[in-house]
Write a protein that holds these residues in place. Sequence first.
Motif, PDB file in Angstrom:
ATOM      1  N   VAL A 100     135.778  49.203  30.181  1.00 48.14           N
ATOM      2  CA  VAL A 100     134.308  49.172  30.374  1.00 48.14           C
ATOM      3  C   VAL A 100     133.928  50.379  31.247  1.00 48.14           C
ATOM      4  O   VAL A 100     134.520  50.765  32.263  1.00 48.14           O
ATOM      5  N   GLU A 101     132.852  51.232  30.427  1.00 51.17           N
ATOM      6  CA  GLU A 101     132.487  52.202  31.079  1.00 51.17           C
ATOM      7  C   GLU A 101     130.993  52.381  31.141  1.00 51.17           C
ATOM      8  O   GLU A 101     130.214  52.245  30.112  1.00 51.17           O
ATOM      9  N   VAL A 102     130.421  52.772  32.331  1.00 45.00           N
ATOM     10  CA  VAL A 102     128.936  52.651  32.388  1.00 45.00           C
ATOM     11  C   VAL A 102     128.004  53.819  31.814  1.00 45.00           C
ATOM     12  O   VAL A 102     127.021  53.512  31.282  1.00 45.00           O
ATOM     13  N   ASP A 103     128.656  54.771  31.658  1.00 46.48           N
ATOM     14  CA  ASP A 103     128.057  56.039  31.149  1.00 46.48           C
ATOM     15  C   ASP A 103     128.142  56.280  29.638  1.00 46.48           C
ATOM     16  O   ASP A 103     129.271  56.028  29.364  1.00 46.48           O
ATOM     17  N   GLY A 104     127.031  56.139  28.862  1.00 44.29           N
ATOM     18  CA  GLY A 104     127.095  56.117  27.648  1.00 44.29           C
ATOM     19  C   GLY A 104     127.709  57.400  26.974  1.00 44.29           C
ATOM     20  O   GLY A 104     128.685  57.128  25.908  1.00 44.29           O
ATOM     21  N   ALA A 105     127.589  58.522  27.458  1.00 41.36           N
ATOM     22  CA  ALA A 105     128.197  59.853  26.837  1.00 41.36           C
ATOM     23  C   ALA A 105     129.710  59.797  27.018  1.00 41.36           C
ATOM     24  O   ALA A 105     130.369  60.225  26.279  1.00 41.36           O
ATOM     25  N   VAL A 106     129.887  59.413  28.254  1.00 46.08           N
ATOM     26  CA  VAL A 106     131.489  59.210  28.439  1.00 46.08           C
ATOM     27  C   VAL A 106     132.423  57.972  27.670  1.00 46.08           C
ATOM     28  O   VAL A 106     133.198  58.280  27.173  1.00 46.08           O
ATOM     29  N   ALA A 107     131.592  57.020  27.634  1.00 45.44           N
ATOM     30  CA  ALA A 107     132.210  56.055  26.722  1.00 45.44           C
ATOM     31  C   ALA A 107     132.253  56.523  25.273  1.00 45.44           C
ATOM     32  O   ALA A 107     133.304  55.880  24.638  1.00 45.44           O
ATOM     33  N   THR A 108     131.135  57.192  24.857  1.00 48.36           N
ATOM     34  CA  THR A 108     131.298  57.537  23.425  1.00 48.36           C
ATOM     35  C   THR A 108     132.607  58.634  23.260  1.00 48.36           C
ATOM     36  O   THR A 108     133.235  58.406  22.287  1.00 48.36           O
ATOM     37  N   ALA A 109     132.813  59.508  24.048  1.00 45.71           N
ATOM     38  CA  ALA A 109     133.916  60.356  24.174  1.00 45.71           C
ATOM     39  C   ALA A 109     135.301  59.667  24.077  1.00 45.71           C
ATOM     40  O   ALA A 109     136.351  60.207  23.389  1.00 45.71           O
ATOM     41  N   ALA A 110     135.348  58.521  25.074  1.00 50.45           N
ATOM     42  CA  ALA A 110     136.280  57.835  25.067  1.00 50.45           C
ATOM     43  C   ALA A 110     136.747  57.198  23.810  1.00 50.45           C
ATOM     44  O   ALA A 110     138.075  56.913  23.586  1.00 50.45           O
ATOM     45  N   ARG A 111     135.787  56.462  23.360  1.00 50.58           N
ATOM     46  CA  ARG A 111     135.820  55.689  21.987  1.00 50.58           C
ATOM     47  C   ARG A 111     136.509  56.488  21.103  1.00 50.58           C
ATOM     48  O   ARG A 111     137.374  56.172  20.197  1.00 50.58           O
ATOM     49  N   SER A 112     135.964  57.811  21.002  1.00 55.95           N
ATOM     50  CA  SER A 112     136.543  58.735  19.844  1.00 55.95           C
ATOM     51  C   SER A 112     137.946  58.915  20.394  1.00 55.95           C
ATOM     52  O   SER A 112     138.742  58.915  19.284  1.00 55.95           O
ATOM     53  N   ALA A 113     138.372  59.237  21.360  1.00 56.60           N
ATOM     54  CA  ALA A 113     139.851  59.727  21.917  1.00 56.60           C
ATOM     55  C   ALA A 113     140.560  58.294  21.452  1.00 56.60           C
ATOM     56  O   ALA A 113     141.836  58.580  21.100  1.00 56.60           O
ATOM     57  N   ALA A 114     140.197  57.165  21.857  1.00 58.33           N
ATOM     58  CA  ALA A 114     141.107  55.989  21.578  1.00 58.33           C
ATOM     59  C   ALA A 114     141.071  55.855  20.176  1.00 58.33           C
ATOM     60  O   ALA A 114     142.391  55.395  19.435  1.00 58.33           O
ATOM     61  N   GLU A 115     140.341  56.083  19.238  1.00 54.05           N
ATOM     62  CA  GLU A 115     140.341  55.602  17.949  1.00 54.05           C
ATOM     63  C   GLU A 115     141.238  56.771  17.335  1.00 54.05           C
ATOM     64  O   GLU A 115     142.235  56.584  16.512  1.00 54.05           O
ATOM     65  N   ARG A 116     140.997  58.017  17.983  1.00 55.82           N
ATOM     66  CA  ARG A 116     141.947  59.213  17.359  1.00 55.82           C
ATOM     67  C   ARG A 116     143.445  58.750  17.736  1.00 55.82           C
ATOM     68  O   ARG A 116     144.260  59.323  16.889  1.00 55.82           O
ATOM     69  N   TYR A 117     143.687  58.174  18.726  1.00 52.80           N
ATOM     70  CA  TYR A 117     145.142  57.969  19.299  1.00 52.80           C
ATOM     71  C   TYR A 117     145.561  56.428  18.363  1.00 52.80           C
ATOM     72  O   TYR A 117     146.706  56.543  18.427  1.00 52.80           O
ATOM     73  N   GLY A 118     144.894  55.784  18.023  1.00 51.94           N
ATOM     74  CA  GLY A 118     145.233  54.848  17.327  1.00 51.94           C
ATOM     75  C   GLY A 118     145.995  53.675  18.096  1.00 51.94           C
ATOM     76  O   GLY A 118     146.726  53.066  17.794  1.00 51.94           O
ATOM     77  N   LEU A 119     145.409  53.234  19.366  1.00 54.93           N
ATOM     78  CA  LEU A 119     146.289  52.362  20.132  1.00 54.93           C
ATOM     79  C   LEU A 119     145.582  51.065  20.331  1.00 54.93           C
ATOM     80  O   LEU A 119     145.984  50.242  21.179  1.00 54.93           O
ATOM     81  N   GLY A 120     144.470  50.857  19.638  1.00 53.13           N
ATOM     82  CA  GLY A 120     143.689  49.649  19.689  1.00 53.13           C
ATOM     83  C   GLY A 120     143.113  49.302  20.848  1.00 53.13           C
ATOM     84  O   GLY A 120     142.935  48.112  21.247  1.00 53.13           O
ATOM     85  N   VAL A 121     142.603  50.380  21.623  1.00 52.72           N
ATOM     86  CA  VAL A 121     141.834  50.095  23.098  1.00 52.72           C
ATOM     87  C   VAL A 121     140.410  49.640  22.490  1.00 52.72           C
ATOM     88  O   VAL A 121     139.710  50.503  21.694  1.00 52.72           O
ATOM     89  N   ARG A 122     139.711  48.766  23.064  1.00 51.49           N
ATOM     90  CA  ARG A 122     138.447  48.228  23.050  1.00 51.49           C
ATOM     91  C   ARG A 122     137.726  48.965  24.111  1.00 51.49           C
ATOM     92  O   ARG A 122     137.403  48.869  25.201  1.00 51.49           O
ATOM     93  N   VAL A 123     136.706  50.033  23.575  1.00 55.13           N
ATOM     94  CA  VAL A 123     135.863  50.522  24.895  1.00 55.13           C
ATOM     95  C   VAL A 123     134.420  49.965  24.576  1.00 55.13           C
ATOM     96  O   VAL A 123     133.780  50.263  23.715  1.00 55.13           O
ATOM     97  N   VAL A 124     134.053  49.510  25.936  1.00 58.00           N
ATOM     98  CA  VAL A 124     132.786  48.833  26.070  1.00 58.00           C
ATOM     99  C   VAL A 124     131.697  49.821  26.844  1.00 58.00           C
ATOM    100  O   VAL A 124     132.512  49.887  28.050  1.00 58.00           O
ATOM    101  N   GLN A 125     130.507  50.145  26.362  1.00 60.56           N
ATOM    102  CA  GLN A 125     129.749  50.716  27.324  1.00 60.56           C
ATOM    103  C   GLN A 125     128.791  49.642  27.984  1.00 60.56           C
ATOM    104  O   GLN A 125     127.915  48.827  27.324  1.00 60.56           O
ATOM    105  N   GLY A 126     128.999  49.614  29.427  1.00 56.37           N
ATOM    106  CA  GLY A 126     128.011  48.641  29.851  1.00 56.37           C
ATOM    107  C   GLY A 126     128.536  48.901  31.591  1.00 56.37           C
ATOM    108  O   GLY A 126     129.085  49.659  32.136  1.00 56.37           O
ATOM    109  N   ASP A 127     128.118  47.534  32.259  1.00 62.77           N
ATOM    110  CA  ASP A 127     128.070  47.762  33.697  1.00 62.77           C
ATOM    111  C   ASP A 127     129.135  47.133  34.145  1.00 62.77           C
ATOM    112  O   ASP A 127     129.375  45.866  33.916  1.00 62.77           O
TER     113      ASP A 127
END
Length: 378
Positions: A129-156
């Motif tokens: 869970v990441e509170v910052d929207g821009a950081v969460a978006t970049a992290a989600r892209s990195a997770a998808e690029r690496y293909g390890l099945g991490v669920r990235v949630v933007q929120g508190d």
Amino acid sequence: MAAGVLTSDWAPAFAAVPRSAFLPDLIWPFDMAAGRSVAVCRADDPAAWRGYADDADVPVVTQWDDGEHAGTEPGAVPTSSASMPSVVFRMLGELDLRPGHKVLEIGTATCWNAALMAHRAGPGNVTTVEVDGAVATAARSAAERYGLGVRVVQGDGARGYPEGAPYDRVIATCGVRSMPYAWVTQARPGGVVVVPWGTHFGNGDAVARLVVAADGKSAAGRFAGPVEFMKLRAQRAPVINHSAYVPGSVTNGEESATMLTEPDVLGGQFGPQRFVWGLRVPDCCHVVAEKRDGGRPVWFYGLGGDRSWACVWFQGGEAARVWQSGPRRLWDEVAAAHRWWVVQGRPDHTRFGLTVTADGQRVWLDDPEAGPAGSWAV
């Protein structure tokens, strides 16, 4: 590995999931020799960028000022980063993560830590869970690029992620001053919660390793040692307006002296003293000023709204001068905390522990069942 930080069971994840794969092109690693963050751009100096990204055991800032910063010079306040690899693996060691465990992480940042856990726990088992929207978006892209099945949630992150509960493990990569009870209730009985915890006395934290009770209503455990993390955004330290506390000269305060020295009060960067003062002197923060005129002032500010303050002036081997004002005598409280610490045998972080319940949190010395004399509501 020689230092015992990276253990053999985590070595495959370290080899398979390089930190460089999760860092942006412009980073601000901490230069140990210079004592400050420096800008390094991959396009301008790929060798230096790669060296900091994969080889150096230093923290790397990836965002300043909640994303409001522009340009290459460091901003005012670092607000997202990739932690030192030694700190990352020290905390992962405390987590005791096993294949198949479901994990909740608070504070995604670059997503490197979540990716390491996903390599260990398996695809689909890590929610971060990441509170910052821009950081969460970049992290989600990195997770998808690496293909390890991490669920990235933007929120508190303070509310956890109840939709994925219960979790076998919960880990926070941000410091807290009050551990959210949601992290306890979303973990399984017997589950482990690892969190950097501290007080507003200073920016330092200590890693708490808590085990959730069999009834799922509380968690308790000891501190493993000192660290320093960016804070959960809702729990950042209050901004101190010095002139609101001390509108005139420091000499307007009540003056005294002390034989306590600067090392007595401040200790080393990661010594236990300031951690203990935060426990024993509640609702107080301190500021260590730069040396001037051969001495160093250290300020203490009450956070309870009464504008109590104190200042101690350390100057070589001389008795330090003290000024204090307000309903609380903050320096007297710090001096009393020092006396208590000495009587207790100068305990380090590992003799203290934390218990979290629905009613709040309590720190204790040596014994989790300690009565009022050996524990403190914080």
